[in-house]
Design a protein around this motif. Structure first.
Motif, mmCIF file in Angstrom:
data_model
loop_
_atom_site.group_PDB
_atom_site.id
_atom_site.type_symbol
_atom_site.label_atom_id
_atom_site.label_comp_id
_atom_site.label_asym_id
_atom_site.label_seq_id
_atom_site.Cartn_x
_atom_site.Cartn_y
_atom_site.Cartn_z
ATOM 1 N N PHE A 190 0.800 -1.234 0.087
ATOM 2 C CA PHE A 190 0.182 0.020 -0.031
ATOM 3 C C PHE A 190 0.897 1.351 -0.011
ATOM 4 N N ARG A 191 2.020 1.229 0.730
ATOM 5 C CA ARG A 191 2.848 2.388 0.722
ATOM 6 C C ARG A 191 3.462 2.627 -0.488
ATOM 7 N N GLU A 192 3.898 1.687 -1.157
ATOM 8 C CA GLU A 192 4.272 1.816 -2.701
ATOM 9 C C GLU A 192 3.311 2.415 -3.488
ATOM 10 N N GLN A 193 2.088 1.985 -3.538
ATOM 11 C CA GLN A 193 1.115 2.526 -4.388
ATOM 12 C C GLN A 193 0.604 3.857 -4.063
ATOM 13 N N ALA A 194 0.829 4.155 -2.783
ATOM 14 C CA ALA A 194 0.214 5.619 -2.370
ATOM 15 C C ALA A 194 1.421 6.609 -2.362
ATOM 16 N N GLY A 195 2.526 6.372 -2.685
ATOM 17 C CA GLY A 195 3.725 7.012 -2.742
ATOM 18 C C GLY A 195 4.276 7.358 -1.264
ATOM 19 N N ILE A 196 4.044 6.542 -0.309
ATOM 20 C CA ILE A 196 4.548 6.771 0.915
ATOM 21 C C ILE A 196 6.006 6.090 1.284
ATOM 22 N N PRO A 197 7.145 6.875 1.674
ATOM 23 C CA PRO A 197 8.266 6.103 1.816
ATOM 24 C C PRO A 197 8.284 4.905 2.726
ATOM 25 N N PRO A 198 9.227 3.904 2.574
ATOM 26 C CA PRO A 198 9.055 2.921 3.399
ATOM 27 C C PRO A 198 9.382 3.225 4.829
ATOM 28 N N ASP A 199 10.079 4.084 5.226
ATOM 29 C CA ASP A 199 10.615 4.493 6.455
ATOM 30 C C ASP A 199 9.944 5.807 7.068
ATOM 31 N N ALA A 200 8.956 6.065 6.347
ATOM 32 C CA ALA A 200 8.073 7.184 6.976
ATOM 33 C C ALA A 200 7.274 6.580 8.149
#
Length: 428
Positions: A190-200
């Motif tokens: 989901f983070r990848e699809q939403a453009g959220i950095p893995p370490d956020a």
């Protein structure tokens, strides 16, 4: 067992009641019971032999709700064909009235789940006022006392109904959730699809974005945390009439890259969204049960929330999250959230306890309790009931229920003028 469920909101409408009905419906079917649903037409709904869609006004008063048009013959024929053993009503008006009429005419028990604090939703109706709120309270109380069994989703609501003068038997049974499903979400996807950095550091919220959900308060608290910590971001899942106001406020408080609006999500996407969060925040004071809190906890997310009905039943302050007083300020909420975000040990302990807390809301446990209630009601009813009602019996029953419904509505109308014991009762 053959179960008919009457509801004014049903999928694809996104909301707690619609999801509750669908969850119970599916769980009952898995147990071998036959279920039919009576619901209004809704934009984007699919045809199903198990769902009767009643003609309705779409987007009533600019909302995302449908309001059923009076079509009694359609419902009557559908019920005659199905011949349920029990009727479960999920609203005290519109199709809720239809549920009562059918239960009385067919001489089958009727269960009503008090999902909603209706007096806190009167802004969806023209001419909202304190008088209209009293009408909503009195109308719901009168409706409860015409049913055979009331289901309260939380102990807070059970106490409120007793204080309001409900004399029908009440059981507290929360809506079940598929804990395993929410525990197995793929947050990285989901983070990848939403453009959220893995370490956020991801603060999350799921829900209908409506005025009654105290979202401005939540936005102020989250905005303060985002301003203090540039590595943090906010994942907002859901939609509604308050969306623009909340996003505008947050975008004025934090960087554009810190705000991620995912819109409405369901199924696997919703489970993945929960998994993508690190902490879950909730400020609503109008809930009857903490359904999204249970979902977030099943995903192992510590929660920061305001004390309130439906929330205090699942929250354990300092154990599965942090619960603040209902009158806390946005600053105090932000401080509590920052405490969790900066204390890794506390956050991990709360995450572990959150998963355990969610098991009290498992579909299997809650549906089992509901089916026990159904079986007890139908068993007692069969022992009391005579032979199948004849046309004359149904005519008399129809006259009786119409009279009782009229009396209830007159009582509600009188509450618009002066307080009643029901309208004077207050939820702690």
């Amino acid at each position: 067992m053959k179960i008919a469920m009457f509801t004014n909101t049903y999928l694809p409408h996104v909301g707690g009641v619609a999801r509750s009905v669908k969850t119970l419906e599916d769980a009952c079917r898995r147990q071998g019971h036959e279920v039919r649903v009576i619901a209004p037409e809704f934009e984007g709904s699919e045809d199903s032999p198990d769902v009767l869609r009643v003609p309705a006004i779409q987007h009533f008063n600019g909302s995302d709700f449908s309001v059923q048009l009076p079509m009694p013959n359609i419902i009557r024929e559908y019920m005659e064909d199905f011949r349920p053993d029990l009727i479960h009503s999920h609203h005290p008006f519109l199709l809720g009235d239809a549920a009562l009429r059918e239960a009385w005419k067919m001489r089958v028990p009727i269960v009503f789940t008090h999902h909603t604090l209706y007096e806190r939703y009167t802004h969806y109706v023209p001419l909202d006022s304190p008088a209209l709120k009293r009408v909503a309270v009195q109308l719901t109380t009168e409706y409860c006392n015409l049913c055979d069994q009331i289901i309260a989703p939380s102990e807070s609501i059970e106490r409120l109904l007793l204080d309001r003068g409900v004399t029908t038997s009440i059981r507290t049974i929360p809506t079940g959730i598929d804990t395993g499903y929410f525990a197995a979400g793929n947050g990285a996807r989901f983070r990848e699809q939403a453009g959220i950095p893995p370490d956020a550091k991801v603060i999350g919220h799921v829900g209908r974005l409506a005025r009654e959900k105290n979202l401005r308060f939540l936005a102020e608290a989250v905005g303060a945390c985002l301003k203090q910590d540039p590595s943090a971001c906010f994942l907002l899942v859901g939609d509604g009439d308050a969306r623009r106001e909340i996003l505008d406020y947050l975008q004025g408080e934090a960087g554009a890259s810190q705000i991620h609006f995912a819109g409405k999500q369901s199924g696997q996407h919703l489970a993945d969204a929960y998994a993508a969060m690190d902490w879950f925040v909730f400020a609503s004071q109008t809930e009857t049960q903490g359904l999204v809190l249970a979902e977030a906890m099943a995903a192992g997310k510590p929660v920061v929330a305001l004390d309130g009905p439906g929330v205090r039943e699942i929250m354990r302050d300092g154990e599965n999250g942090l619960m603040l007083d209902g009158d806390a300020t946005p600053g105090e909420f932000a401080s509590a959230l920052a405490r969790l975000m900066n204390d890794t040990d506390l956050s991990q302990r709360c995450a572990e306890q959150a998963r355990q807390s969610s098991e009290d809301y498992s579909t299997e446990r809650c549906t089992g309790r509901m089916l026990e209630c159904y079986e007890e009601l139908t068993g007692n009813h069969r022992r009391r009931a005579a032979a199948d009602p004849q046309p004359w019996d149904r005519l008399l029953a129809g006259i009786e229920i119409e009279w009782n419904l009229l009396v209830g509505k007159l009582s509600a109308a009188a509450a618009a003028v002066s307080e009643t014991p029901a309208t004077e009762a207050r939820l702690d």
